[in-house]
Design a protein around this motif. Structure first.
Motif, PDB file in Angstrom:
ATOM      1  N   CYS A  23       0.826  -1.212   0.000  1.00 42.64           N
ATOM      2  CA  CYS A  23       0.000   0.000   0.000  1.00 42.64           C
ATOM      3  C   CYS A  23       0.859   1.260   0.000  1.00 42.64           C
ATOM      4  CB  CYS A  23      -0.927   0.023   1.218  1.00 42.64           C
ATOM      5  SG  CYS A  23      -2.327  -1.080   1.068  1.00 42.64           S
ATOM      6  N   VAL A  24       1.846   1.277   0.904  1.00 46.36           N
ATOM      7  CA  VAL A  24       2.687   2.469   1.000  1.00 46.36           C
ATOM      8  C   VAL A  24       3.444   2.683  -0.306  1.00 46.36           C
ATOM      9  CG1 VAL A  24       4.702   3.465   2.145  1.00 46.36           C
ATOM     10  CG2 VAL A  24       2.914   2.381   3.506  1.00 46.36           C
ATOM     11  N   TRP A  79       2.695   1.628  -3.333  1.00 44.23           N
ATOM     12  CA  TRP A  79       1.752   2.058  -4.369  1.00 44.23           C
ATOM     13  C   TRP A  79       1.438   3.542  -4.229  1.00 44.23           C
ATOM     14  CZ3 TRP A  79      -0.043  -0.054  -8.723  1.00 44.23           C
ATOM     15  CH2 TRP A  79      -1.165   0.502  -9.320  1.00 44.23           C
ATOM     16  N   LEU A  80       1.173   3.929  -3.004  1.00 45.17           N
ATOM     17  CA  LEU A  80       0.801   5.319  -2.724  1.00 45.17           C
ATOM     18  C   LEU A  80       1.913   6.288  -3.126  1.00 45.17           C
ATOM     19  CD1 LEU A  80      -1.478   6.992  -1.328  1.00 45.17           C
ATOM     20  CD2 LEU A  80      -0.157   6.807   0.769  1.00 45.17           C
ATOM     21  N   PHE A 118       1.336   8.128  -6.989  1.00 49.96           N
ATOM     22  CA  PHE A 118       0.624   9.401  -6.834  1.00 49.96           C
ATOM     23  C   PHE A 118       1.565  10.462  -6.296  1.00 49.96           C
ATOM     24  CE2 PHE A 118      -2.388   5.925  -5.910  1.00 49.96           C
ATOM     25  CZ  PHE A 118      -3.225   6.072  -6.990  1.00 49.96           C
ATOM     26  N   LYS A 119       1.326  11.694  -6.714  1.00 46.17           N
ATOM     27  CA  LYS A 119       2.035  12.815  -6.110  1.00 46.17           C
ATOM     28  C   LYS A 119       1.046  13.524  -5.204  1.00 46.17           C
ATOM     29  CE  LYS A 119       6.049  13.303  -8.647  1.00 46.17           C
ATOM     30  NZ  LYS A 119       6.830  12.261  -7.996  1.00 46.17           N
ATOM     31  N   PHE A 120       1.432  13.746  -3.989  1.00 46.51           N
ATOM     32  CA  PHE A 120       0.532  14.452  -3.074  1.00 46.51           C
ATOM     33  C   PHE A 120       1.375  15.133  -2.003  1.00 46.51           C
ATOM     34  CE2 PHE A 120       1.106  10.117  -1.782  1.00 46.51           C
ATOM     35  CZ  PHE A 120       1.355  10.185  -0.427  1.00 46.51           C
ATOM     36  N   GLN A 147       6.919  13.005   1.032  1.00 46.12           N
ATOM     37  CA  GLN A 147       8.264  12.784   1.572  1.00 46.12           C
ATOM     38  C   GLN A 147       8.215  12.561   3.093  1.00 46.12           C
ATOM     39  OE1 GLN A 147      10.725  12.332  -0.597  1.00 46.12           O
ATOM     40  NE2 GLN A 147      11.869  11.618   1.193  1.00 46.12           N
ATOM     41  N   LEU A 178       5.812  11.186   4.717  1.00 49.16           N
ATOM     42  CA  LEU A 178       5.321   9.831   4.921  1.00 49.16           C
ATOM     43  C   LEU A 178       6.469   8.825   4.801  1.00 49.16           C
ATOM     44  CD1 LEU A 178       1.950   8.629   3.754  1.00 49.16           C
ATOM     45  CD2 LEU A 178       3.845   7.172   3.174  1.00 49.16           C
ATOM     46  N   THR A 194       9.635   9.388   5.273  1.00 51.63           N
ATOM     47  CA  THR A 194      10.545   9.540   6.411  1.00 51.63           C
ATOM     48  C   THR A 194       9.969   8.894   7.668  1.00 51.63           C
ATOM     49  OG1 THR A 194      11.202  11.643   5.449  1.00 51.63           O
ATOM     50  CG2 THR A 194      11.919  11.209   7.705  1.00 51.63           C
ATOM     51  N   ILE A 195       8.668   9.086   7.892  1.00 51.02           N
ATOM     52  CA  ILE A 195       8.066   8.523   9.110  1.00 51.02           C
ATOM     53  C   ILE A 195       8.136   7.005   9.103  1.00 51.02           C
ATOM     54  CG2 ILE A 195       5.899   8.208  10.372  1.00 51.02           C
ATOM     55  CD1 ILE A 195       5.154  11.016   9.718  1.00 51.02           C
ATOM     56  N   ILE A 196       7.910   6.417   7.941  1.00 48.54           N
ATOM     57  CA  ILE A 196       7.930   4.957   7.925  1.00 48.54           C
ATOM     58  C   ILE A 196       9.355   4.421   8.030  1.00 48.54           C
ATOM     59  CG2 ILE A 196       8.066   4.417   5.461  1.00 48.54           C
ATOM     60  CD1 ILE A 196       5.764   2.414   6.013  1.00 48.54           C
ATOM     61  N   GLU A 197      10.343   5.236   7.656  1.00 45.53           N
ATOM     62  CA  GLU A 197      11.740   4.817   7.779  1.00 45.53           C
ATOM     63  C   GLU A 197      12.233   4.905   9.230  1.00 45.53           C
ATOM     64  OE1 GLU A 197      14.336   3.736   6.085  1.00 45.53           O
ATOM     65  OE2 GLU A 197      13.416   3.483   4.111  1.00 45.53           O
ATOM     66  N   LEU A 198      11.638   5.829   9.983  1.00 42.03           N
ATOM     67  CA  LEU A 198      12.150   6.151  11.320  1.00 42.03           C
ATOM     68  C   LEU A 198      12.274   4.936  12.252  1.00 42.03           C
ATOM     69  CD1 LEU A 198      13.228   8.598  12.786  1.00 42.03           C
ATOM     70  CD2 LEU A 198      10.926   9.095  13.602  1.00 42.03           C
TER      71      LEU A 198
END
Lengths: 326, 273, 278
Positions: free
Chosen positions: B80-81, B83-84, B88-90, B94, B96, B98-102
């Motif tokens: 999902c992440v 794909w998102l 898509f550009k939104f 960036q 998002l 970074t947060i998932i990498e943290l």
């Protein structure tokens, strides 16, 4: 596979109370009691009990914290009253816990003693030697471990006699003693491994039960037990965690298990695992294993646990003046 | 595309290769061998007895169960992440990433601490949940949650560069030919990324099974209940049962070797790296 | 609605955004928020007292210093492995390549157990080091080794792909111009791989900062000497000193965030460099 399914079920019910009478209880215990309760639980099963007793071991303050955080222990078998008092304060153990079992709910006792390396190279015989120059002492963190707090109380009780109550000298001694400790482990067993595996320190201060058990396991050729001139009565209280047993419906199981610890069979196991017991027949049978020692009590020396906790162990108390680990 | 690989001819090159092998043997191979040597040092019988010791066996079961829950969830979320952020550009894209990498960048102890402050008795939600009879700390659920936390980016991290590079032409073509969204995903996207998913899943699995720091904060370390394999190993070591600790370790070491084999096979096959 | 459709040609924006946000909120953001609230609730003075105490400062020094040395070691070892694996072909190469990832596949607690056994007085390595006065277990050297072991793959895996892309033409041109092998490396190859090399070192450093499982086995955990930040956090938790744990955890979180930004910047630099040199 059954166990796996049980775990899976536990996940999906998110630890909600069981509906049927549970078949297991959890005993949250102090750190060095691993071997003791392994033996106790085996003896308990041999006596015909069908309940599975699970064990959790750590420093007792750590355990009290975990229980207040929600660790679902049915019973606690601690080594100090102060940590049960925290559970009473937190509302998970009832206030009259000490009268629910004999001997103030303490099935066995021990006291801080010394373990030194073979030949006792630093010539350690009493508390005063621990504050000597170039002596390294290992005992667990008094902030996390009942074992560590007993060491503090025993050392202080000795100093009170030695310096005839002169507070400045007592504090100087204790400060020196604490400065001689290179590492404060959070539990008694970690302190033991620091001394035996990591070869840190010249003397380990821990319960006589642990001292004798380590000497027994790792060889009298390598370690010697030293009993100081005076030590501190360390009663190991047990209690039912009311909040947990009421939620789980396990009060009867918990009570039966703790009763067993006071029975002759339970006392025999404790004595065989180097804990001193109150049962006179069992104590007499094991008298040869336990040397005579003079023990002071919390009532005599410090006016009871409530007073001691407030004066010594509260934030900013007398312990904080000699224990600078910030 | 690749730089030419010459046969070693000079003394310098042979020295470098020998050095690489020597150091790798000393630093990587010997430790691996030591695990099995120590696990078996008291004979095969003792080894097997140590493995089937009920608490160790239970720890193995719990570790496998945690992996079985965490890996599928992180595969779905990773897809999902990816794909998102690749399709898509939104605004906030960036952030998002970074947060998932943290979670993977921070100490596992911190992972445990943040969960304690959320679900513990003194935490943000803990008292409310406890009031409702839901206990999360010191249960298997807490172990699963911190495992999800520490492995959050593992699948997405493999998919994002791949899906970025592959572009969207195939998927747009499928849609223009009348496929619906699920058909497009199932027949076009998934076949393109399946090896990367597997690769991410293997990494997630290895980390989940081996997680120690975060789990040690949120598990009550109850033998036979909430002890995962790494916690069990540490307790056995503290009980002076070194052979037992190594026997338990050998199962994880075996899993590690399997991971390396799978990874190596996938890399040879996938060729996307 | 129509404008959304023209902006996002592909389906699934709502679904994937929903799943991602739900997961990020519950699994990552909410727990982090709980800790930030804990830190925010303690006030500056209290916060500084904890993060600036002597014991905390010593723990930072030991953790950051050891992680730095471990990253240096991994820089050298990783570069060697990446070079050998991309440049030469030799028997056993695939095994060596697979072996590099062992520290990621092997649980850190197992790594700690193995290292402490290897370097014990009578251990396979310790028996040779001990008589020469080199003590590894329960010293800072042990911390460095544990950190280095658990972060070996980072430099190899960041440098390897870049090294494979280095243009052969450039090297050959340099060679025909009479450059020595060392000159080719220093002037042609090194500048190309530098950003990736640094990114690998930073990743290795970041991993070492947070390493816990392997280090607790081999570190002596002596305050001021061999006590790392992660362990101090753990001790503060056990002491029921939640403020202390929260403040120190915040420091590590901040360090992780900064290293993440740094690696992102380095990787962007690498991409720019690669694009320009094409």
């Amino acid at each position: 596979m059954h166990k796996l399914l049980a775990v899976a079920a536990a996940v999906f019910t998110l630890g909600t109370p069981a509906f049927a009478q549970p078949t297991d209880i959890l005993n949250a215990s102090y750190d060095i009691a691993r071997e003791l309760f392994e033996a106790q639980n085996a003896a308990y099963a041999a006596s015909g009990a069908t309940v599975t007793v699970n064990q959790s071991h750590a420093g007792t303050s750590t355990q009290a914290r975990a229980i207040l955080e929600g660790l679902a222990a049915d019973v606690v078998t601690f080594n100090q009253v102060t940590d049960i008092a925290r559970l009473v304060e937190g509302g998970v153990v009832s206030e009259d816990w000490a009268s629910e079992f004999p001997n103030n709910a303490a099935p066995f006792y021990s006291f801080p003693a010394f373990l030194v390396r073979a030949g006792n190279p630093k010539g350690i015989s009493d508390w005063g030697d621990l504050a000597g120059d170039g002596v390294q002492v290992i005992f667990p963190n008094p902030k996390t471990s009942g074992n560590g707090r007993y060491t503090y109380l025993a050392a202080r009780a000795w100093a009170v006699e030695e310096y005839a109550g002169d507070e400045a000298q007592i504090e100087a001694f204790l400060t020196k003693l604490f400065a001689n400790v290179p590492v404060f482990e959070t539990g008694g067993r970690a302190a033991t491994t620091a001394f035996t595996e990591r070869q840190l320190g010249d003397v380990l201060v821990t319960f006589e039960a642990e001292v004798l058990s380590v000497r027994n396991q790792l060889g009298a050729d390598n370690y010697e037990a030293v009993i100081p001139s005076v030590s501190f009565l360390s009663e190991f209280p047990v209690a039912i965690v009311d909040k947990v047993v009421d939620a789980r419906g396990s009060r009867d199981l918990a009570k039966a298990y703790l009763d067993f610890l006071f029975s002759p069979a339970g006392q025999e196991v404790a004595a065989a695992n180097f804990h001193r017991v109150r049962d006179e027949t069992v104590a007499a049978a094991h008298a040869a294993d336990f040397p005579e020692v003079r023990l002071v009590t919390i009532e005599d020396a410090f006016g009871g646990w409530d007073k001691a906790s407030e004066e010594h162990f509260a934030d900013g108390g007398l312990l904080d003046r000699v224990f600078l680990n910030q | 595309m690749h730089a030419t690989r010459t046969q070693p001819c000079s003394a310098a090159e042979i020295t470098l290769i020998a050095l690489a092998f020597g150091l790798s043997a000393a630093i990587l191979v010997v430790p691996l061998l030591l695990i099995f040597a120590f696990a078996l040092r008291e004979g095969l019988g003792v080894y097997l007895a140590n493995i089937v010791e009920p608490n160790t066996l239970h720890a193995i079961g719990l570790t496998v169960l945690t992996a079985l829950i965490v890996v599928p969830i992180n595969i779905v979320v990773g897809i999902c992440v990816a794909w998102l952020v690749t399709r898509f550009k939104f605004p906030g894209r960036q952030v998002l990433i970074t947060i998932i990498e943290l979670p993977a960048a921070v100490s596992p102890i911190v992972a445990g601490v943040v969960y304690l402050f959320l679900y513990g008795g003194q935490g943000l939600l803990g008292p409310t949940l406890q009031g409702a009879g839901i206990q999360l700390m010191f249960t298997t659920t807490a172990i699963v949650l911190v495992s999800l936390f520490v492995t959050a980016p593992f699948v997405a991290r493999e998919l994002i560069p791949l899906m970025q590079q592959q572009g969207t032409e195939d998927e747009e073509a499928a849609l223009s030919l009348g496929a619906n969204g699920w058909q497009m995903f199932w027949f076009v996207t998934l076949p393109n990324i399946r090896w990367a998913i597997l690769y991410g899943a293997i990494l997630t699995n290895a980390r989940v099974m081996g997680e120690f720091g975060a789990v040690s904060v949120v598990s009550g370390s109850i033998r036979g209940q909430t002890n995962t394999l790494p916690l069990q190993i540490s307790q056995l070591f503290n009980d002076f049962n070194v052979t037992g600790a190594f026997a338990a370790s050998s199962t994880l070491a075996f899993m590690a070797v399997l991971t390396l084999l799978l990874k190596s096979t996938l890399e040879a096959r996938g060729g996307w790296r | 609605m129509a404008s959304r459709r023209s902006k996002h040609l592909l389906p699934g924006f709502g679904l994937t955004l929903g799943v991602s946000m739900l997961y990020l909120t519950i699994i990552i953001a909410l727990p982090l928020l709980a800790m930030l609230l804990k830190v925010g609730g303690m006030g500056w003075e209290e916060f500084w007292r904890i993060v600036g105490s002597n014991r905390s400062l010593a723990a930072y020094r030991i953790t950051f210093g050891s992680a730095f040395i471990a990253a240096l070691f991994n820089g050298a070892f990783g570069l060697l492995l990446a070079w050998v694996l991309t440049r030469y072909s030799f028997p056993g190469k695939r095994i060596l390549d697979a072996l590099v990832d062992l520290p990621f596949a092997l649980p850190t607690a197992v790594a700690g157990l193995v290292l402490v056994t290897l370097f014990a007085d009578s251990g396979w390595y310790g028996q040779f080091l001990e008589p020469n006065g080199i003590k590894v277990n329960y010293t800072q050297l042990g911390i460095i080794l544990a950190m280095a072991f658990t972060s070996i793959p980072f430099v190899v895996r960041t440098v390897q792909p870049v090294l494979e892309e280095v243009q052969v033409e450039l090297e050959e041109a340099a060679r025909t111009l009479g450059a020595t092998r060392w000159q080719i490396f220093a002037r042609v190859i090194w500048p190309t791989i530098l950003p990736a090399f640094m990114a690998g070192c930073v990743l290795s450093f970041a991993r070492s900062l947070g390493e816990f499982g392997a280090v607790v086995f081999i570190a002596g955990n002596l305050p001021g000497l061999t006590e790392i930040v992660s362990l101090l956090i753990f001790i503060r938790l056990e002491e029921y000193n939640y403020e202390g744990a929260a403040a120190l955890a915040f420091v590590l979180l901040l360090a992780a965030f900064l290293t993440l930004l740094l690696t992102n910047a380095l990787q962007a630099w690498q991409t720019r460099y690669a694009d320009r040199s094409r």
